[in-house]
Scaffold this motif. Sequence first.
Motif, PDB file in Angstrom:
ATOM      1  N   ASP A 178    -102.720   5.787 -39.430  1.00 45.09           N
ATOM      2  CA  ASP A 178    -102.688   6.594 -38.211  1.00 45.09           C
ATOM      3  C   ASP A 178    -102.148   7.990 -38.513  1.00 45.09           C
ATOM      4  O   ASP A 178    -101.642   8.685 -37.635  1.00 45.09           O
TER       5      ASP A 178
ATOM      6  N   LYS B 204    -102.034  11.157 -36.274  1.00 42.74           N
ATOM      7  CA  LYS B 204    -102.288  10.636 -34.917  1.00 42.74           C
ATOM      8  C   LYS B 204    -101.012  10.033 -34.314  1.00 42.74           C
ATOM      9  O   LYS B 204    -101.069   9.301 -33.339  1.00 42.74           O
ATOM     10  N   ARG B 205     -99.855  10.335 -34.902  1.00 50.32           N
ATOM     11  CA  ARG B 205     -98.633   9.609 -34.527  1.00 50.32           C
ATOM     12  C   ARG B 205     -97.870  10.228 -33.368  1.00 50.32           C
ATOM     13  O   ARG B 205     -97.110   9.533 -32.699  1.00 50.32           O
TER      14      ARG B 205
ATOM     15  N   SER C 172     -98.762  11.155 -30.482  1.00 53.15           N
ATOM     16  CA  SER C 172     -99.137  10.619 -29.170  1.00 53.15           C
ATOM     17  C   SER C 172     -98.491   9.266 -28.875  1.00 53.15           C
ATOM     18  O   SER C 172     -98.545   8.788 -27.739  1.00 53.15           O
TER      19      SER C 172
ATOM     20  N   THR D 276    -100.973   4.131 -31.407  1.00 54.51           N
ATOM     21  CA  THR D 276    -101.686   5.237 -32.048  1.00 54.51           C
ATOM     22  C   THR D 276    -103.134   4.848 -32.329  1.00 54.51           C
ATOM     23  O   THR D 276    -103.480   3.667 -32.385  1.00 54.51           O
ATOM     24  N   LEU D 277    -103.964   5.857 -32.516  1.00 53.10           N
ATOM     25  CA  LEU D 277    -105.342   5.636 -32.941  1.00 53.10           C
ATOM     26  C   LEU D 277    -105.353   5.401 -34.449  1.00 53.10           C
ATOM     27  O   LEU D 277    -104.605   6.038 -35.188  1.00 53.10           O
TER      28      LEU D 277
ATOM     29  N   ALA E 160    -111.103   7.765 -35.734  1.00 51.31           N
ATOM     30  CA  ALA E 160    -109.922   6.999 -35.341  1.00 51.31           C
ATOM     31  C   ALA E 160    -110.085   6.449 -33.928  1.00 51.31           C
ATOM     32  O   ALA E 160    -110.594   7.123 -33.036  1.00 51.31           O
TER      33      ALA E 160
END
Length: 942
Positions: free
Chosen positions: A414, A417-418, A420, A427-428, A448
């Motif tokens: 991830d 992407k963390r 969020s 996460t995605l 992702a």
Amino acid sequence: MIKPFLFLLVCLAGPGALRAQPTPKKPLDHTVYDQWQSVGRQRISNNGKYVLFEVKPQQGDGTLYLKTVAGRALRQVSRGDSALFTADAKFAVFAIKPRYQDVRQAKIKKKKPDQMPKDSLGVFALGPGQLTKYADVKSFRLAEEASVLAFLASKPAVKDSLKKAPADTVKKITDRLLQTNKEGAQLTVLNLLTGRRRTFGAVTDYQVSKPGNKVAFAVAAPKGNKDPEIKSGLFVYDLAANSVRQVSAGKGVYKNLAFDDAGQQLAFTAEKHPEKALVKPFSLYYSDFRGDSARLVLGPGGAGLKKGWSPSGFGKVLFSDNGEKLFFGTAADPIPQDTTLVDFETAKLDVWNYKDDYLQPMQLKTLKKDLQRNYLAVAYPRQGNKFVQLEDEYLRDSFTAEKNNAEYVLAVTDTAKRVSMQWEGTTLKQAYLVSTRTGERIAINPKAAKSRFQLSPLGRYVVWYDYASKNWFSFAVATRKTTNLTAKTGVAMADEENDSPDDAQPYGIAAWAKDDAALLVHDRYDLWKIDPKTGAATNFTGGLGRRGKLIFRYRMAAEKQKFVEPKEDLMLLVQDETTKQWGYYKKNLASAGAPQRLALGPYGYSPLMQAKNADVYIYTKANVAQPADLYASRDFQHETKLSSINAQQKDYNWFTAELTHWTTPKGYAATGVLYKPENFDPAKKYPMVVYFYEKLSDGLYKYTAPAPTPSRLDIALFASNGYLVFTPDISYTIGEPGPSAVEFVNSGVEALKKNAWVDGAHVGIQGQSWGGYQVAYLITQTNMYAAAWAGAPVVNMTSAYGGIRWESGMSRQFQYEHTQSRIGGTLWEKPEAYIRNSPLFALPKVQTPVVIMSNDADGAVPWYQGIEMFTDLRRLGKPVWLLQYNGEAHNLVKRENRKDISIRELQFFDHYLKGAPAPVWLEKGVPAVEKGRNWGLEASTK
């Protein structure tokens, strides 16, 4: 003589009137907790003939029982713990804990750790029934496939070969061995079948091979050592040859000792740097026992390593099943500490940066883990020093297949992407297959997404649940083809009752078939058998679950292999969604018929434990009135009861449980559980306490022992003492968590109040955490409750929204936007919803006396939320109390605090719902100057 009038009454009453009447059962009180028992650790031998289990009181000394599967007693051992059977089912090995009172006294005397009472070790021979004990044992390990035992003793014993030596010689050698114990302890290796035993001094770590043919151990010779038999290094003891060889020499730290499955190869990490070195990187070593010493596979700065990287001492070392691959971890060398800095002249602070992947509190929570973080690599020791780096800072979480000979590992990332996670809670992720031969990376999902990935047992498929499409997918390694596995099933694979503003969670994968031929996937009721290659799916339970509202679940026994055999009988745990009854059905994996019902009734069952080589199962079975005892069976039609706990229950007024149903004001069908005292009399009126947390009705047949509570309501204690206890299920409308509680809880109470035996003027409510929030909300909406108890409540969603969950370091934002708090938006998007659902803004309406528990080390709910509630109600002149347990968490951990709150909780409700005298702490409080001397539990005299 009997007077005439009395004689007439006796005659009218019948011949039994003069018989002794049964003694009324006692109500439970706070003195009974410690004696209540539970069945703890349990094991069944591989051949299915023997069973061991532990029975433990809540506080005090437990007992280990050894029995045949038919129930014949073999031995019981006081304080037996952590027991195991040998693979051949000829021995049971277990720790024997010190007496509880001895440990208690040692703590009272504040003895140092090395002066505390020590464990012993027990070995029981199942055939002859002989028990052998060994004193002061720190740890033990048992060979997985042989009756070979190794254990480390706190105080070294004299070697067998010295038993007949002169006393003075023995004493000198014993003193020397005790001297080595300063840096190690004595290792004993024992072949339980032959009785052969070897001992080794100054051992710091050890490992037993799977077949029990070899034992590796590290030795740290103490300073000043003059014993030529004790040398620092790593040694291997060959049991068949009864010989010892040194595979690595010199002082150092030896870690991660690992044999291959055959016990013919050994690998380990070690560092042998000078003691004062500022940086001490590890190296990876390997031995196939053909040469004199283990060879260096990879050292600091080795070929192929990133600059400044080394093998990690924290990475797990593991051979593949076929022994060809050696998995290990690598990491950057630690940054040396500047020894010129003076502590009191050095700034101490945390720097929060908006670009950080994780918030600083999360980084601090995971600091130890991050300092030990390492990245998976694989070496091929039989091919020289070849190695391949599989993970790196970008791709740092990977998973090997159960059969880890597979060419590829699954890696999930991830990275980038963390941030969020702060508001999403997750996460995605992107997934890759990474080749263990070349390091090639194959993308599974090019973009992702919110997904959950797993690798099949043989590594032939990657399977994942995609939250966006709500389907399961597979990726075939051989063809690199992606297949939707569940689109054609026609049923939902995720929570059909999801009432949170978040993606519904999948019901999950139950198991894989052998050779990755099929996987079993749960829907709400049934199991589906799906071909991961084509997506061809059949309803394995034949739709019986959905038709009959039977929830089928399969959980593979841990003692079995990691996949299902082609014609294996599967034991399916079942719950009737309507009646809440539990049981088991059976179906063969290859069968096309309907599952066969084995048992279904008013009980709760534990997951099964199956003998490895026999169709014999052990499990616990219980309901409200029947303790969770251990049983053995082959078919559930004939079962043997192995334990019999809590015989004292018959002396106490127990309780019953029943489902209750009603319709809410908005027309929702609602369900709850009503608990009544065992001596319930419908001609009497009973006070009632309402306890809730999401949905609890599935626990209708759960056995609930009286116990000092960490925060919840002790149902057994209250019901036994003449209360009705009501636990309503709550379903939620997104954005309206508070009104949803009003809809279900209050309507359920009103429905029950229609019964003449409910004292509607004396109803209390109790809740903890999410339930505590709802208690706080409910008393702002109605005055129907005579008393309330709110544990760890959130009362101000606007201030709690931006807080930190200190146990994890995460922001609380995700909880309000996506999960339990169910607002469904940010504070600036939906300020009215946050305010409308916050009890704080309606506290002037409160008329109900309320106790708040809010602890100063709460890692889930900010404890200032309880302070806000208390100080505001105090200002408003409302009756309110706050219990703050010092250094305690969200739920109480220390048993003395659990006992204390249990007493106070019953006192509080007894006062307001039964009219009992108020205790001093309610009437007058406990001033700080009396803290630790006066607890205020006695009745107040005003």
